[in-house]
Enzyme design. Structure first.
Site, PDB file in Angstrom:
ATOM      1  N   ASP A 182      88.908 108.681  95.831  1.00 54.44           N
ATOM      2  CA  ASP A 182      87.757 107.800  95.621  1.00 54.44           C
ATOM      3  C   ASP A 182      86.761 107.945  96.775  1.00 54.44           C
ATOM      4  OD1 ASP A 182      86.271 105.848  94.323  1.00 54.44           O
ATOM      5  OD2 ASP A 182      88.031 104.623  93.882  1.00 54.44           O
ATOM      6  N   TRP A 222      81.599 108.964  91.456  1.00 57.80           N
ATOM      7  CA  TRP A 222      80.713 108.290  90.483  1.00 57.80           C
ATOM      8  C   TRP A 222      79.405 109.042  90.221  1.00 57.80           C
ATOM      9  CZ3 TRP A 222      81.019 105.297  95.307  1.00 57.80           C
ATOM     10  CH2 TRP A 222      82.293 104.762  95.505  1.00 57.80           C
ATOM     11  N   GLY A 223      79.385 110.344  90.427  1.00 56.14           N
ATOM     12  CA  GLY A 223      78.172 111.122  90.158  1.00 56.14           C
ATOM     13  C   GLY A 223      77.185 111.162  91.311  1.00 56.14           C
ATOM     14  N   ASP A 247      82.160 102.998  86.840  1.00 56.46           N
ATOM     15  CA  ASP A 247      83.241 102.586  85.944  1.00 56.46           C
ATOM     16  C   ASP A 247      82.660 101.994  84.648  1.00 56.46           C
ATOM     17  OD1 ASP A 247      84.459 103.200  88.304  1.00 56.46           O
ATOM     18  OD2 ASP A 247      85.386 101.238  88.615  1.00 56.46           O
TER      19      ASP A 247
HETATM   20  C1  GLA Z   1      86.442 102.863  91.996  1.00 52.01           C
HETATM   21  C2  GLA Z   1      86.806 103.863  90.923  1.00 52.01           C
HETATM   22  C3  GLA Z   1      87.749 103.257  89.916  1.00 52.01           C
HETATM   23  C4  GLA Z   1      88.990 102.719  90.619  1.00 52.01           C
HETATM   24  C5  GLA Z   1      88.551 101.746  91.679  1.00 52.01           C
HETATM   25  C6  GLA Z   1      89.686 101.260  92.554  1.00 52.01           C
HETATM   26  O1  GLA Z   1      85.629 101.872  91.496  1.00 52.01           O
HETATM   27  O2  GLA Z   1      85.640 104.314  90.276  1.00 52.01           O
HETATM   28  O3  GLA Z   1      88.114 104.207  88.943  1.00 52.01           O
HETATM   29  O4  GLA Z   1      89.733 103.770  91.165  1.00 52.01           O
HETATM   30  O5  GLA Z   1      87.610 102.306  92.567  1.00 52.01           O
HETATM   31  O6  GLA Z   1      89.197 100.330  93.461  1.00 52.01           O
END
Ligand code: GLA
Length: 547
Positions: A182, A222-223, A247
């Site tokens: 992450d 996340w891009g 997400d």
């Molecule tokens: C981010 C990721 C999620 C998840 C959370 C955990 O938001 O995008 O997929 O792994 O962290 O906190």
């Protein structure tokens, strides 16, 4: 319309321009090798389950055992799901004096005689004994996302920065097969994701070399900074996936404070749209529009089916976020439809592209499959009204002159044979998913002149390339007699390069073929493709064929 020739049947009339370092050679294209070449299967996108969407940071061994058991008992493992991925919440950021990760012994107890509580190898053994694979999670920065936790207390230092070699070796030694990394900490520190994820890929490669275990690499930023431009093969990774957006929904954990949250269909469509980068998705590298929310509160059965169709047509990783122990029969059927899964997992590994649209919101998506003449097709109605949507064979790159058979993948039924097009009435916010099998369209082949001298670390350019469509499939014939994949960078018209994997082909005599999709942004025959070796070990490119 311009005429394109199938060089298997007739000589290609186009002049091919090859730029070979400082030399310029010209010559006719020919397809001598094509009939003998072998289509190389590339690694499919991963299939499995992740703990985050339904358990947030409440995850522990009991939850993982229940979910792994359900994956087997509900027939999902048989359908192809294999990864059981432990997401954030498994670790509280504690390390011993040597910097080794230490975990809570109550949350991760001994599960069999002889095991030590607080050893993540226990849960890995449990998952493996079911015939499944195990995934783990960390952050590229110092802290992780639990500085602002969704549930539960704040934990600091839940990241691997400063411990990349140590942590990824630990994950591999525990026996994990998959790691999601992450970006909460990296983002907070304003690190460069292309730099950090390359370092992590190198740490993974070292861990793999020490343990002999493959650790699949999942990038989750996340891009941000357009990972599709740098993530394929980042740091030498042989296959990886990268998130293309945020997400779809925050976790929905039963009986916890946010249990009333709902997943939304517009959220699913938005992540699907943000995940479309076909030029980066090839040879085992995949855009990742997020874990699926199929079967979670907020979506109807129809919306679940459309969601599954969208992920399959784009060959997205299929990581289920719902609680597997409580899936309805309808959701289970959606997740395990073999025809739809086969589209996602097809061995060409290409992403679907939008090939036609009518007005605002009636769309035709097409994904080329490994059987010649076969396309997966999605007729998607994003409007508020029921409407007919037509797919023309010519939009799919199939010949108009032969009829094509059409199969409905959700009804699991042959619909018959149709000449030149097929129309379906599609309800509002619904989709029809089909396989169309017709006559494969023509490709134009470009063969490097002087190919024998071509592979000594120089750049190889092919100019005057034309295509029928802006996002065109390109078949690359090559040989790689090594035991491991080799990699090359490809620039199309000077766009940002993409790194392509060339798996072993065995013998030097029989070329292999992999497929990519390239953005041809110049009309006419003005496109230039430039291949460039990354290290001294490049494949030998024999020819390319363009739709
Ligand atoms: C981010 C990721 C999620 C998840 C959370 C955990 O938001 O995008 O997929 O792994 O962290 O906190």
């Amino acid at each position: 319309m311009r005429e394109f020739q199938d060089s298997r049947r007739a000589p290609v009339r186009l002049v091919v321009l090859i730029v070979f370092t400082s030399m310029i050679l010209t010559g006719p294209g020919a397809e001598q090798a094509a009939s003998a070449e072998v289509q190389i299967a590339v690694p499919p996108p991963p299939m499995g389950w992740s703990s985050w969407n339904s358990f947030s940071n409440t995850v522990d061994a009991k939850i993982i055992i229940d979910q792994a058991n359900a994956m087997v008992a509900r027939g999902m493992a048989k359908a192809g799901y294999q990864y059981v991925n432990i997401d954030e919440g498994w670790w509280r950021g504690e390390r011993d004096a040597e910097g080794n990760i230490t975990v809570d012994a109550q949350a991760w107890p001994a599960l069999a005689p002889g095991e030590r509580a607080g050893d993540m190898a226990n849960i890995v053994r449990y998952i493996h004994h079911l015939g499944l694979k195990a995934g783990i999670y960390t952050d590229a920065g110092m802290d992780g996302c639990s500085l602002v936790p969704d549930l539960g207390p704040v934990y600091k230092h839940v990241g691997s920065e400063g411990h990349y070699e140590q942590d990824f070796l630990q994950f591999a030694k525990w026996g994990f097969d998959y790691v999601k990394v992450d970006w909460c900490g990296g983002d907070k520190e304003k690190l460069d994701p292309a730099v950090q994820y390359a370092e992590i890929a190198r740490a993974i490669a070292e861990a793999e070399a020490v343990t002999g275990r493959r650790l699949y690499f999942s990038i989750c930023n996340w891009g941000d900074n357009s990972p599709w431009t740098w993530a394929p093969n980042v740091g030498g990774a042989p296959a990886d996936i990268w998130r293309t957006s945020g997400d779809i929904v925050d976790p929905i954990v039963a009986h916890q404070k946010h249990s009333g949250r709902l997943a939304s269909f517009p959220g699913v469509l938005s992540n699907f749209d943000q995940g479309i980068h076909p030029e980066a998705q090839h040879t085992g590298f995949y855009n990742d529009p997020d874990m699926m929310v199929v079967g979670m509160p907020g979506l109807t059965d129809v919306q679940n089916r459309v969601h599954m169709s969208l992920w399959a047509i784009s060959a997205a990783p299929l990581l289920v976020g719902a609680d597997l122990a409580t899936l309805s029969d309808a959701t289970l059927a959606t997740l395990t439809n073999p025809d739809v899964l086969a589209v996602d997992q097809d061995s060409l590994g290409l992403q679907g592209v939008k090939v036609a649209s009518y007005g605002d919101g009636l769309e035709v998506w097409s994904k080329a499959l490994s059987t010649a003449g076969e396309r997966a097709v999605l007729l998607l109605n994003r409007t508020g009204d029921t409407a007919p949507i037509t797919v023309h064979w010519s939009d799919l790159g199939l010949t108009d002159s032969s009829p094509a058979s059409v199969r409905d993948l959700w009804a699991r039924k042959e619909l018959g044979s149709f000449s030149s097009s097929y129309s379906a009435t599609v309800q509002s916010n619904d989709a029809a998913m089909l396989i169309v099998h017709g006559g494969e369209g023509k490709l134009t082949t470009y063969t490097p002149v002087g190919a024998d001298d071509m592979h000594k670390g120089q750049k190889l350019s092919i100019a005057n390339v034309s295509s029928r469509v802006p996002v065109a499939r390109v078949r690359i014939s090559y040989t790689n007699t090594d035991k491991a994949p080799r990699f090359e960078e490809l620039w199309v018209n000077g766009q940002i390069a993409t790194r392509i994997a060339f798996p072993p082909t065995g013998s030097d005599n029989t070329p292999g073929a992999v497929w990519i999709e390239a953005l041809f942004d110049r009309a006419g025959a003005n496109n230039v493709l430039r291949f460039s070796p990354i290290s001294g070990l490049e494949p030998r490119i024999e020819s390319i064929a363009v739709e």
